[in-house]
Design an enzyme around this catalytic site. Structure first.
Site, PDB file in Angstrom:
ATOM      1  N   CYS A   1       0.797  -1.043  -0.008  1.00 49.20           N
ATOM      2  CA  CYS A   1       0.139   0.048   0.489  1.00 49.20           C
ATOM      3  C   CYS A   1       1.090   0.808   0.098  1.00 49.20           C
ATOM      4  O   CYS A   1       2.554   1.095  -0.093  1.00 49.20           O
ATOM      5  CB  CYS A   1      -0.433  -0.001   1.023  1.00 49.20           C
ATOM      6  SG  CYS A   1      -0.024  -0.030   3.088  1.00 49.20           S
TER       7      CYS A   1
ATOM      8  N   CYS B   1       2.469   2.218   3.133  1.00 46.74           N
ATOM      9  CA  CYS B   1       4.127   1.634   2.389  1.00 46.74           C
ATOM     10  C   CYS B   1       4.990   1.723   2.584  1.00 46.74           C
ATOM     11  O   CYS B   1       6.463   2.216   2.789  1.00 46.74           O
ATOM     12  CB  CYS B   1       4.229  -0.496   2.526  1.00 46.74           C
ATOM     13  SG  CYS B   1       2.178  -1.498   2.770  1.00 46.74           S
TER      14      CYS B   1
ATOM     15  N   ASP C   1      -2.695  11.060 -30.324  1.00 48.25           N
ATOM     16  CA  ASP C   1      -1.960  11.188 -31.333  1.00 48.25           C
ATOM     17  C   ASP C   1      -2.764  11.469 -32.415  1.00 48.25           C
ATOM     18  O   ASP C   1      -3.565  10.779 -32.542  1.00 48.25           O
ATOM     19  CB  ASP C   1      -0.952   9.797 -31.120  1.00 48.25           C
ATOM     20  CG  ASP C   1      -0.264   9.495 -32.404  1.00 48.25           C
ATOM     21  OD1 ASP C   1       0.894  10.375 -32.681  1.00 48.25           O
ATOM     22  OD2 ASP C   1      -0.630   8.445 -32.213  1.00 48.25           O
TER      23      ASP C   1
ATOM     24  N   ASP D   1      -0.857   5.189 -29.466  1.00 48.12           N
ATOM     25  CA  ASP D   1      -1.051   3.377 -29.895  1.00 48.12           C
ATOM     26  C   ASP D   1       0.267   2.980 -30.454  1.00 48.12           C
ATOM     27  O   ASP D   1       0.176   1.889 -30.888  1.00 48.12           O
ATOM     28  CB  ASP D   1      -2.097   3.871 -31.465  1.00 48.12           C
ATOM     29  CG  ASP D   1      -1.672   4.379 -33.079  1.00 48.12           C
ATOM     30  OD1 ASP D   1      -0.755   4.978 -32.786  1.00 48.12           O
ATOM     31  OD2 ASP D   1      -1.950   3.636 -33.567  1.00 48.12           O
TER      32      ASP D   1
ATOM     33  N   ASP E   1       4.832   6.715 -29.240  1.00 49.47           N
ATOM     34  CA  ASP E   1       3.940   7.776 -27.989  1.00 49.47           C
ATOM     35  C   ASP E   1       4.428   6.968 -26.648  1.00 49.47           C
ATOM     36  O   ASP E   1       3.608   7.942 -25.743  1.00 49.47           O
ATOM     37  CB  ASP E   1       2.317   7.252 -28.792  1.00 49.47           C
ATOM     38  CG  ASP E   1       1.525   7.731 -29.921  1.00 49.47           C
ATOM     39  OD1 ASP E   1       2.373   8.862 -29.492  1.00 49.47           O
ATOM     40  OD2 ASP E   1       1.157   7.104 -30.752  1.00 49.47           O
TER      41      ASP E   1
END
Length: 755
Positions: free
Chosen positions: A31, A34, A441, A643, A647
Site C-alpha cells: 500500500c 508502506c 496522437d 497507439d 507514443d
C-alpha cells in the site's frame, strides 16, 4: 576515505563529499503507506540526504554518502520494518518481478486456505452458536487463520510499533487479537461470567472473517497493480541480438554487443535495423512508425539516416554505424519510458490518509474507555471496562475500510471491460475524472492508421473502358515495391478486379512504375514522372489533384500512352467517430491537443476536419513527452491517447494514459487504459466511469465510518450513565459486518449505472 589536503600556508582543505545515487527495487510493499514507511526510515538514516519511494514502480531513489552509509546498511534498515531492497544490480528487475510474483502467489494461497477454515467458523458462530463444543471447534479453526495465514498483520504491526509507528495492520492485529484472546478466555473460563450474571460471548467468527476480508482486499490490490516491465522488455526486443558486419567485403554475423562506431553493416529485407547510422550503399523503404508514428514507410537512399528498432521493408542496403549501445534513439526511448514511469509521485490513497489518523484515535478511545470504567465503574468495573474496550476495537475494525476502495475499483474495472475499456490499475481510474487536458496522437488514434484509397477520379471519355483500365492499374501496382501501391492493390482487389501479365516492367525510384502491353505504355506515379515521360494531364485532373492535395492526400496519376486517364488519392482516413468524440470532450471544458510526426499541411488538414484548434506537427517521441510535462507544469491533469511505440514515452509521462486496442503492444503495455475498439467515443465513457467509481469509493468510506462514528462512543459506554445501555460486543460485530455489506452493495450499484 579521502585524506585532507594541506596547502603551503597550512590551511586544511577537506575534500568535497562524493554523494552517490542509486535506484533500488523494493519488495513487500502492499500500500502507499508502506512506501511512506520505507521512505521515512531510509530518509532518517545518517548519511542519506534524500530518499523517495515510488509505490507505482516499487523503487527507492536514494542519494547517500558512501563514507557514512552503505547500501547494505540501508537494506538492513528497510528489513527492520518488514520490507526488503534488491541491492544487487545484476538482473535486479527480474529478481523484483520474481519476488512480486512469489508474494502474490503466496498471498493467494494463504487467502484461499484462510477462507476455507473461516466458512465453518462463520456458520457455527452465526447459526449454531449453542451446538456442543461449538466454541472449541471455532477456536481450533480460527487460530491458524489469525496466527498462521494472517500472521503478516501481527508481524508488521509489531515492527511498526518497534519503530514508533502505527498503520492499518496495527488496528487489524489488535482488534482481532483481543477479540480472539477474549473469546479464548470465555471458552476456557465461562464460569467467570456466569458468576457475574453475564453470558460468555465468543467472537472467533468476527476475528476470522475480518482477517479473510482484509487479505482478500490486499489480494485484489496486488492483482490490479500494473507491471510496467513488460513494456520495457518489448522495447528491448525491438533490437536484434545479432547483426551482419561487412569486413573486407565479407559478410559475417556478430553479436550486437560487438558493433563499434564506423562498422559497415548489412540489413536485408524484413530485418530490424540494429543501431543508428547512415546508408552507404543500396536503397529501401523503412518502417519508422516507432519514431514518427506514421504508417507509410520512408524511402532510404545513400546518405539518409536510419535508426535502431525500425524495420527494413523490401530492399537491402549497407550502412555505417554512428550510434551504438545506449546512444541509439531506441535506447533513449527505453530510458525515457523508464524515467517517466519512475518519476511519478506515489499515490497517497484516501484510505491510508484516514487510517493514519483513525488507528491511533481508536486505540486511544479504547484505552480511555477501559480506564474510565476502572475509575468510575461500580462493582463490575473491570468486566464492563474490558467489554467496552473489546467492543470499541471490534466495532472499529477496518474491514469495511479495507474493502471500500478495492470493491469499487473491481466493479468499476469490470464495468469498463463490459464496455470495451480495459483498465489496468486503480490509480488511472481514480485520476481520470480530474482530466482537463487531453493529447491525441494523429495516426491510428484520430485516423485509422493505414493508407487507403479515398478517391479514384477518371478523365473524361474513359468511362466505357474503366473496367479494362482498372485491370491494367492493378497489374501495374502489383509489381511495385512502393508502400502506397499496396493501398491501391487492396482497394482494387476489394472491388473484385483481376490482374494480368504486363511486359517490360520498370520501377523508377522516387517517381513510380511503368510497363507495356500490346504496344501500349502504362505509367503509375507522381506528376514528375508523367512530365518526364511526355504525358499530358488535362486541366480538370490538375485542378482535382490540387484540391485533393489541399486535403492532405497523396495523389498518384495513371496514364495510357500519352494521356493521363485517372488519378488516385491515398490518405490515412479519419475515423468516423473522431470528430464527435472530440466535440464531446471540448463541450465538457477539456482542452484537446493533437500531436503528430507528420508534416504541417497534413496536421492542419486533419485538425480542421475534426475541430481541433491546438496542434503540433513534426514532433519526435521526446517532444510529445516534453509537451505533456509542459501542460502538467501549468497545473493540468493530462491524459495522453496514442497507439504507437513513439507514443510510449508520453503515455508513461501522462497522469492518465490511454492506448488504442489496435495499436502496438508496447503502447498498450505502457498505458493504464486500453480502448479495445480504438474508438475515441470510449474516452468520455472512461471519464464518466472514473467519476462514478470515485463517487462510489467516497460513499463506501462514508458507510465504513458512519457505524464507527455512532458505534464507537456507544461502545465506549457514553449512554450508560443516562440510559444504563452498554453495547454488546456481539451487536458491535454485527454492526461491523453490516458496514461491510453496505460497502459491497454500494459498489455493486456501479454495475447498473449507465456510463
Amino acid at each position: 576515505m579521502e585524506s585532507n589536503i594541506v596547502t603551503p600556508d597550512k590551511t586544511i582543505i577537506q575534500p568535497a563529499v562524493k554523494e552517490q545515487k542509486a535506484s533500488l527495487p523494493v519488495t513487500g510493499m502492499s500500500c502507499a503507506s508502506c512506501a511512506l514507511s520505507v521512505e521515512s526510515m531510509v530518509g532518517a538514516q545518517p548519511g542519506v540526504s534524500q530518499a523517495a519511494v515510488n509505490f507505482a514502480s516499487q523503487t527507492l531513489q536514494v542519494s547517500y554518502d558512501p563514507d557514512k552509509v552503505t547500501l547494505t546498511d540501508i537494506q538492513r534498515n528497510v528489513q527492520d520494518i518488514g520490507f526488503d531492497l534488491i541491492i544487487d544490480q545484476e538482473n535486479a528487475q527480474e529478481k523484483q518481478e520474481e519476488a512480486q510474483q512469489n508474494h502474490y502467489l503466496a498471498l493467494k494461497k494463504r487467502t484461499i486456505a484462510a477462507a476455507i477454515l473461516t466458512i465453518p467458523v462463520f456458520i457455527i458462530g452465526m447459526f449454531f452458536m449453542d451446538m456442543p463444543y461449538g466454541n472449541w471447534v471455532m477456536m481450533v479453526l480460527s487460530a491458524p487463520v489469525l496466527f498462521y495465514f494472517g500472521r503478516s498483520f501481527f508481524i508488521n504491526a509489531f515492527r511498526q510499533a518497534r519503530n514508533g509507528k502505527a498503520n492499518m495492520d496495527t488496528l487489524v492485529s489488535m482488534s482481532t487479537g483481543i477479540a480472539f484472546g477474549f473469546s479464548v478466555f470465555n471458552t476456557f473460563f465461562p464460569e467467570f461470567w456466569h458468576e457475574r450474571g453475564l453470558h460468555p460471548h465468543v467472537y472467533f467468527e468476527a476475528a476470522a472473517v475480518v482477517i479473510v476480508f482484509i487479505m482478500l482486499g490486499k489480494l485484489l490490490e496486488e492483482r490490479a497493480k500494473s507491471n510496467t516491465s513488460t513494456a520495457i522488455k518489448k522495447l528491448m526486443g525491438l533490437q536484434p541480438k545479432t547483426v551482419w558486419r561487412v569486413e573486407g567485403g565479407i559478410e559475417r554475423e556478430v553479436a550486437i554487443s560487438e558493433v563499434q562506431k564506423g562498422d559497415l553493416l548489412l540489413v536485408r529485407a524484413g530485418e530490424k535495423i540494429p543501431v543508428d547510422g547512415e546508408v552507404a550503399q543500396g536503397s529501401s523503404y523503412v518502417d519508422e512508425a516507432m519514431i514518427s508514428g506514421e504508417p507509410v514507410p520512408v524511402a532510404k537512399h545513400k546518405g539518409d539516416k536510419v535508426y535502431a528498432g525500425t524495420i527494413n521493408q523490401k530492399g537491402s542496403f549497407r550502412f555505417v554505424a554512428e550510434k551504438v549501445g545506449i546512444e541509439t534513439m531506441l535506447a533513449q526511448i527505453i530510458k525515457m519510458v523508464q524515467e517517466a514511469q519512475g518519476s511519478k509521485a506515489p499515490v497517497q490513497k484516501l484510505v491510508d490518509k484516514i487510517a493514519g489518523i483513525f488507528v491511533p484515535v481508536v486505540l486511544v478511545i479504547a484505552l480511555i474507555s477501559f480506564t474510565a470504567w476502572l475509575t468510575l465503574g461500580g462493582d463490575n468495573a473491570l468486566t464492563q471496562g474490558l467489554l467496552a474496550m473489546v467492543t470499541v476495537l471490534v466495532i472499529a475494525c477496518p474491514c469495511a475500510l479495507g474493502l471500500a476502495t478495492p470493491t469499487a475499483i473491481m466493479v468499476g474495472v469490470g464495468k469498463g471491460a463490459e464496455n470495451g475499456i480495459l483498465i489496468k490499475d486503480a490509480e488511472s481510474l481514480e485520476q481520470a475524472h480530474k482530466v482537463n487536458a487531453i493529447i491525441l496522437d494523429k495516426t491510428g488514434t484520430i485516423t485509422e492508421g493505414k493508407p487507403v484509397v479515398t478517391d479514384i477520379l477518371w478523365a473524361d471519355g474513359v468511362e466505357p473502358r474503366k473496367q479494362n483500365l482498372q485491370t491494367l492499374l492493378l497489374s501495374l501496382e502489383l509489381q511495385s515495391e512502393h508502400p502506397l501501391a499496396e493501398a491501391v492493390v487492396r482497394h482494387l482487389k476489394d472491388q473484385k478486379v483481376r490482374s494480368l501479365e504486363l511486359d517490360n516492367f520498370d520501377s523508377l525510384t522516387g517517381l513510380g512504375v511503368k510497363a507495356s502491353l500490346q504496344g501500349n505504355r502504362y505509367l503509375a506515379g507522381n506528376s514528375k514522372l508523367l512530365k518526364e515521360e511526355g504525358v499530358r494531364i488535362t486541366p480538370e485532373l490538375t485542378i482535382q489533384a490540387e484540391a485533393l492535395r489541399a486535403e492532405a492526400k497523396t495523389v498518384i496519376f495513371f496514364s495510357e500512352n500519352t494521356d493521363a486517364v485517372a488519378l488516385i488519392a491515398i490518405a490515412d482516413r479519419i475515423k468516423q467517430s473522431s470528430a464527435a468524440a472530440i466535440r464531446t470532450l471540448q463541450e465538457r471544458g477539456i482542452e484537446v491537443y493533437m500531436l503528430t510526426g507528420d508534416n504541417q499541411q497534413t496536421a492542419a488538414s486533419v485538425a480542421a476536419q475534426v475541430g481541433i484548434r491546438n496542434y503540433r506537427a513534426e514532433v519526435l517521441p521526446s517532444d510529445k513527452a516534453a509537451f505533456v510535462k509542459e501542460l502538467q507544469e501549468k497545473g493540468k491533469v493530462v491524459a495522453m491517447v496514442g497507439d504507437g511505440i513513439n507514443d510510449s514515452h508520453a503515455l508513461a509521462q501522462a497522469d492518465v494514459s490511454i492506448a488504442m486496442g489496435k495499436g502496438s503492444d508496447i503502447a498498450i503495455d505502457v498505458a493504464k487504459m486500453t480502448l479495445i475498439s480504438s474508438d475515441l467515443q470510449q474516452i468520455p465513457k472512461a471519464l464518466n466511469l472514473s467519476k462514478q467509481t470515485v463517487r462510489a469509493i467516497k460513499q463506501n468510506l462514508f458507510w465504513a465510518f458512519i457505524y464507527n462514528l455512532i458505534g464507537i462512543p456507544v461502545a465506549a459506554g457514553v449512554l450508560y450513565p443516562l440510559y444504563g445501555f452498554l453495547l454488546d460486543p456481539m451487536i458491535a460485530g454485527a454492526a461491523m459486518a453490516l458496514s461491510s455489506v453496505s460497502v459491497v452493495i454500494n459498489s455493486l450499484r456501479l454495475k447498473v449505472q449507465k456510463i
